[in-house]
Design an enzyme around this catalytic site. Structure first.
Site, PDB file in Angstrom:
ATOM      1  N   LYS A 189       0.853  -1.184  -0.251  1.00  0.00           N
ATOM      2  CA  LYS A 189      -0.105   0.098   0.101  1.00  0.00           C
ATOM      3  C   LYS A 189       1.010   1.167   0.077  1.00  0.00           C
ATOM      4  O   LYS A 189       1.425   1.657   1.079  1.00  0.00           O
ATOM      5  CB  LYS A 189      -0.851   0.127   1.453  1.00  0.00           C
ATOM      6  CG  LYS A 189      -2.103   0.661   1.097  1.00  0.00           C
ATOM      7  CD  LYS A 189      -1.974   2.280   1.086  1.00  0.00           C
ATOM      8  CE  LYS A 189      -1.731   2.966   2.033  1.00  0.00           C
ATOM      9  NZ  LYS A 189      -1.330   4.347   1.872  1.00  0.00           N
ATOM     10  N   PRO A 190       1.155   1.926  -1.105  1.00  0.00           N
ATOM     11  CA  PRO A 190       2.054   3.284  -1.180  1.00  0.00           C
ATOM     12  C   PRO A 190       1.323   4.168  -0.738  1.00  0.00           C
ATOM     13  O   PRO A 190       0.347   4.377  -0.568  1.00  0.00           O
ATOM     14  CB  PRO A 190       2.555   2.994  -2.816  1.00  0.00           C
ATOM     15  CG  PRO A 190       1.168   2.404  -3.496  1.00  0.00           C
ATOM     16  CD  PRO A 190       0.656   1.474  -2.554  1.00  0.00           C
ATOM     17  N   GLU A 264       9.786   1.369  10.424  1.00  0.00           N
ATOM     18  CA  GLU A 264      10.956   2.332  10.309  1.00  0.00           C
ATOM     19  C   GLU A 264      10.254   3.687  10.301  1.00  0.00           C
ATOM     20  O   GLU A 264       9.427   3.951   9.199  1.00  0.00           O
ATOM     21  CB  GLU A 264      11.396   2.142   8.660  1.00  0.00           C
ATOM     22  CG  GLU A 264      12.148   0.701   8.761  1.00  0.00           C
ATOM     23  CD  GLU A 264      13.404   0.468   9.464  1.00  0.00           C
ATOM     24  OE1 GLU A 264      14.118   1.529   9.798  1.00  0.00           O
ATOM     25  OE2 GLU A 264      13.903  -0.592   9.514  1.00  0.00           O
TER      26      GLU A 264
HETATM   27  N1  NAD Z   1      12.849   5.174   9.332  1.00  0.00           N
HETATM   28  C1  NAD Z   1      12.814   5.132   7.905  1.00  0.00           C
HETATM   29  O1  NAD Z   1      13.555   4.226   7.493  1.00  0.00           O
HETATM   30  C2  NAD Z   1      11.994   6.202   7.067  1.00  0.00           C
HETATM   31  C3  NAD Z   1      12.214   6.140   5.717  1.00  0.00           C
HETATM   32  C4  NAD Z   1      11.325   6.991   5.054  1.00  0.00           C
HETATM   33  C5  NAD Z   1      10.649   7.796   5.914  1.00  0.00           C
HETATM   34  N2  NAD Z   1      10.213   7.739   7.193  1.00  0.00           N
HETATM   35  C6  NAD Z   1       9.372   8.497   7.888  1.00  0.00           C
HETATM   36  O2  NAD Z   1       8.129   8.794   7.070  1.00  0.00           O
HETATM   37  C7  NAD Z   1       7.606   9.995   7.591  1.00  0.00           C
HETATM   38  C8  NAD Z   1       7.209  10.783   6.328  1.00  0.00           C
HETATM   39  O3  NAD Z   1       6.549  10.041   5.306  1.00  0.00           O
HETATM   40  P1  NAD Z   1       4.936  10.230   5.299  1.00  0.00           P
HETATM   41  O4  NAD Z   1       4.425  11.377   5.498  1.00  0.00           O
HETATM   42  O5  NAD Z   1       4.443   9.412   4.282  1.00  0.00           O
HETATM   43  O6  NAD Z   1       4.480   9.334   6.498  1.00  0.00           O
HETATM   44  P2  NAD Z   1       2.878   9.027   6.889  1.00  0.00           P
HETATM   45  O7  NAD Z   1       3.225   8.166   8.340  1.00  0.00           O
HETATM   46  O8  NAD Z   1       1.900  10.064   7.029  1.00  0.00           O
HETATM   47  O9  NAD Z   1       2.550   7.885   5.734  1.00  0.00           O
HETATM   48  C9  NAD Z   1       3.295   6.758   5.585  1.00  0.00           C
HETATM   49  C10 NAD Z   1       2.150   5.619   5.309  1.00  0.00           C
HETATM   50  O10 NAD Z   1       0.980   5.578   6.148  1.00  0.00           O
HETATM   51  C11 NAD Z   1      -0.157   5.783   5.214  1.00  0.00           C
HETATM   52  N3  NAD Z   1      -0.986   6.401   6.438  1.00  0.00           N
HETATM   53  C12 NAD Z   1      -1.023   7.784   6.374  1.00  0.00           C
HETATM   54  N4  NAD Z   1      -2.030   8.027   7.573  1.00  0.00           N
HETATM   55  C13 NAD Z   1      -2.434   6.685   7.766  1.00  0.00           C
HETATM   56  C14 NAD Z   1      -3.479   6.413   9.006  1.00  0.00           C
HETATM   57  N5  NAD Z   1      -4.227   7.221   9.455  1.00  0.00           N
HETATM   58  N6  NAD Z   1      -3.661   5.087   8.816  1.00  0.00           N
HETATM   59  C15 NAD Z   1      -2.949   4.121   8.211  1.00  0.00           C
HETATM   60  N7  NAD Z   1      -2.193   4.590   7.031  1.00  0.00           N
HETATM   61  C16 NAD Z   1      -1.803   5.756   7.157  1.00  0.00           C
HETATM   62  C17 NAD Z   1       0.443   6.872   4.193  1.00  0.00           C
HETATM   63  O11 NAD Z   1      -0.600   6.547   2.988  1.00  0.00           O
HETATM   64  C18 NAD Z   1       1.605   6.417   3.908  1.00  0.00           C
HETATM   65  O12 NAD Z   1       1.310   5.118   2.998  1.00  0.00           O
HETATM   66  C19 NAD Z   1       8.675  10.747   8.262  1.00  0.00           C
HETATM   67  O13 NAD Z   1       8.302  10.644   9.752  1.00  0.00           O
HETATM   68  C20 NAD Z   1       9.699   9.970   8.051  1.00  0.00           C
HETATM   69  O14 NAD Z   1      10.694  10.031   8.853  1.00  0.00           O
HETATM   70  C21 NAD Z   1      11.180   6.961   7.769  1.00  0.00           C
END
Ligand code: NAD
Ligand SMILES: N[C@@H](CC=O)C(=O)O
Length: 498
Positions: A189-190, A264
Site C-alpha cells: 500500500k504505497p 521504520e
Molecule cells: N525510518 C525510515 O526508514 C524512514 C524512511 C522514510 C520515511 N520515514 C518517515 O516517514 C515519514 C514521512 O512519510 P509520510 O508523511 O508518508 O508518513 P505517514 O506516516 O504520513 O505515511 C506513511 C504511510 O502511511 C499511510 N497513512 C497515513 N495516514 C494513515 C492512517 N491514518 N492510517 C494508516 N495509514 C496511514 C500513508 O498513506 C503512507 O502510505 C517521516 O516521519 C519519516 O521520517 C522513515
C-alpha cells in the site's frame, strides 16, 4: 478513469510503465465503487494522473490471491526465486530513466536524485535475491537421548507493506525484495501522493515472471485500507515506513492479529561536530546531510551541534553554502532542492521557523518571496536553537537546519539523546577517543562517523526508541520475513548427542 495519454505517459520511453490502476492478482484493477483520487506534481500542482480507491472487498480479494499464490511461491527453490528477482532487478535498471521521471513528477525530487534512488532501490532487489539462497537453519547438540535437534527457516506468510512518499521506490524494494526472497507474497500500500512508482514496479515484476498474486499493489483511503490489512489474520507480517504517529496507530490495529511488525519510523538526527574539525569541511558535510530530498529524509541532520570553539566559523561556511543552493522544478536543469510534497508541509516548516524565532533563535535564509511555487520552501538556518523549540523536538521534514553550540562531550551526548527518536546520528571528528565515547553513548540505531552516506543493501537499517522496530537490509533483513521452526527428531535408535 483518465486515459494513458497524459503528460506523464508522453514523457516516458515506455508509457506502459505509467499505470492508473491498482494491481491485484496479476490484473490491473479499477475501484468497484467508482471512487478515485488525483495525484499531483508537487512542483506545479498539476494533476498528473488518477488512482482508484479500492473497496474493502477488493482489498480482501488481494489477500485471497496472495494466499492462493503463496502455496506455489514458497514451494519454489530459493535459486528459482532468485532468478525472478534478478530479472526484476535487470528490468528496473533497464527502465531507470522512466522510473526516475515518474518519481520526479510525483515526488518532486531532482531528476539526478531520482535516478540515484532507482539505483538504490534496485540494489536491494539484487541483494535479497542472493540472500534468499542463504536462509540457513542450524543443528543443535541434543540434550534428549536418541534425538536430533535443529531449526529450519520458513516464510512467515503473507506480508503487507505500507510505504511513504519521500522514497517512493526504495522503501518498497527494501521490504518487498526481502519478503519475496524469503518465499512470502506481498501486498503493498504505497502513499497516495506517490503511487505511480509502486505501480511501475508491479508492471516490471509481472514482466520479470513474478506470478500473479505474489506482488500486489492496493490503493485506497489509507486509514480504511490499513484497518483491513492490520485486522486480516491471514496477513502475518506488516512492514511500515512512515511517521511515528501512524506507526503507533498500526501497532494498535495489528494487536488483535498479533502480526510480526517491522517499523521504520521518524528520525531527528543530531550532527555532532568536534573541536578538531575543519569548520568548512564539516559545514559542507552538514549541508549534504540536511538538505537532500529538500530535508524530507528520515536521516536528515536536524540538530547540528557544533563545538563552541569552531561554531562561528562553521555557521559562516554553512550559510554561505546554503544560500547558494538552487531551488526549483526537479525536471529542469541543475537543481539542488525540489518542492516539498504539498502545501501543508510548507506551512508546517514556516510554523517551525516562526516558533524558533519567537523563542530567540537567529534566522538566516528562508526568503519565501523567492520560492518558485507554492509548495517550495527556501532553505533556512536557525542558530541558537534550544530544546524548548519545535525545531529541536519535532522532525521538521523540510529544509530547516537548527544549529547550536556545545562545550563538552558529555554535554553534547545529553543534547543529542534529548529526543524521543533514535534513528541515525552523525559524528564529525578525527579524535578516536571521542569517536568511541560518542558512538557508544548515542542512543541511535545507526551512527555514521565522518560520512554522510551510511545506507545501502549490506547494512542493518533501523532505529531505537520511537524510531521503530526491526532492521531492514543487511544479513538480517530477510529474517523479518522468516519464522524459525525448531524440530526434534526423536527415537532415532542408537544415535544420540548431536
Ligand atoms: N525510518 C525510515 O526508514 C524512514 C524512511 C522514510 C520515511 N520515514 C518517515 O516517514 C515519514 C514521512 O512519510 P509520510 O508523511 O508518508 O508518513 P505517514 O506516516 O504520513 O505515511 C506513511 C504511510 O502511511 C499511510 N497513512 C497515513 N495516514 C494513515 C492512517 N491514518 N492510517 C494508516 N495509514 C496511514 C500513508 O498513506 C503512507 O502510505 C517521516 O516521519 C519519516 O521520517 C522513515
Ligand atoms: N534515506 C533513507 C530513507 C529515509 O527517509 C534511506 O536511505 O533509506
Amino acid at each position: 478513469m483518465t486515459t494513458l495519454s497524459t503528460t506523464l505517459a508522453k514523457r516516458l520511453t515506455d508509457p506502459r510503465l505509467f499505470r492508473q490502476y491498482a494491481y491485484v492478482n496479476g490484473k490491473w484493477t479499477h475501484g468497484e465503487g467508482g471512487r478515485e483520487e488525483a495525484v499531483y506534481d508537487p512542483a506545479t500542482n498539476e494533476a498528473i494522473g488518477h488512482i482508484p480507491l479500492l473497496e474493502a472487498k477488493q482489498i480482501t480479494a488481494a489477500v485471497d490471491a496472495a494466499e492462493a499464490a503463496f502455496v506455489h511461491w514458497r514451494a519454489l527453490r530459493a535459486d528459482e526465486r532468485c532468478e525472478r528477482l534478478l530479472a526484476w532487478y535487470d528490468l528496473i535498471q533497464a527502465n531507470r530513466e522512466d522510473l526516475a521521471t515518474i518519481m520526479t513528477l510525483e515526488q518532486g525530487k531532482p531528476l539526478p536524485d531520482a535516478r540515484g534512488e532507482v539505483e538504490y532501490g534496485a540494489s536491494f532487489v539484487r541483494w535479497f535475491a542472493e540472500e534468499g539462497k542463504r536462509t540457513y537453519g542450524e543443528t543443535i547438540p541434543s540434550h534428549i537421548p536418541n534425538a536430533s535437534l535443529g531449526t529450519i527457516k520458513e516464510p512467515v506468510g503473507i506480508a503487507t507493506m505500507i510505504t511513504p512518499w519521500n522514497f517512493p521506490l526504495a522503501m518498497i524494494t527494501r521490504k518487498a525484495a526481502a519478503a519475496l526472497a524469503a518465499g512470502c507474497p506481498v501486498i503493498v500500500k504505497p502513499a497516495n501522493e506517490t503511487p505511480f512508482s509502486a505501480l511501475a514496479l508491479a508492471e516490471l515484476a509481472e514482466r520479470a515472471g513474478i506470478p500473479a498474486g505474489i506482488f500486489n499493489v492496493v490503493l485506497g483511503d489509507p486509514a480504511e485500507v490499513s484497518k483491513i490489512l492490520c485486522g486480516e489474520p491471514r496477513i502475518r507480517a506488516l512492514s511500515f515506513t512512515g511517521s511515528t504517529r501512524v506507526g503507533r496507530l498500526l501497532i494498535e490495529q495489528s494487536a488483535n492479529t498479533v502480526k510480526r511488525l517491522s517499523l521504520e519510523l521518524g528520525g531527528n538526527a543530531p550532527f555532532i561536530v568536534g573541536p578538531d574539525m575543519d569548520p568548512k569541511q564539516a559545514a559542507y558535510a552538514a549541508i549534504d546531510a540536511k538538505f537532500q530530498t529538500a530535508g524530507q529524509d528520515c536521516l536528515a541532520a536536524n540538530r547540528i551541534l557544533v563545538h563552541e570553539s569552531i561554531h562561528d566559523a562553521f555557521v559562516e561556511h554553512f550559510s554561505e553554502r546554503m544560500l547558494a543552493l538552487t531551488v526549483g522544478n526537479g525536471l529542469q536543469g541543475e537543481i539542488d532542492l525540489g518542492p516539498l510534497i504539498h502545501r501543508q508541509a510548507v506551512e508546517k516548516a514556516a510554523a517551525i521557523v516562526d516558533d524558533a524565532i519567537s523563542k530567540g533563535a537567529t534566522v538566516i535564509g528562508g526568503d519565501q518571496s523567492q520560492a518558485p511555487g507554492e509548495n517550495f520552501f527556501m532553505p533556512v538556518m536557525l542558530t541558537g536553537v534550544t530544546p524548548r523549540m519545535k525545531v529541536w523536538r519535532e522532525e521538521n521534514f523540510a529544509p530547516v537546519a537548527g544549529i547550536t553550540a556545545y562545550s563538552s562531550d558529555d554535554e553534547v551526548i545529553e543534547m543529542a539523546n534529548d529526543t524521543e527518536y533514535g534513528l541515525a546520528a552523525y559524528i564529525y571528528t578525527h579524535d578516536i577517543r571521542r569517536i568511541w565515547k560518542l558512538m557508544r553513548a548515542l542512543e541511535y540505531g545507526m551512527v555514521s562517523v565522518n560520512s554522510v552516506k551510511m545506507t545501502g543493501p549490506p547494512v542493518p537499517f533501523g532505529g531505537v526508541k520511537q524510531s521503530g522496530l526491526g532492521r531492514e537490509g543487511g544479513a538480517t533483513g530477510i529474517d523479518e520475513y522468516l519464522e524459525t521452526k525448531y524440530y526434534c527428531l526423536g527415537a532415532l535408535g542408537s544415535v544420540s548427542g548431536s
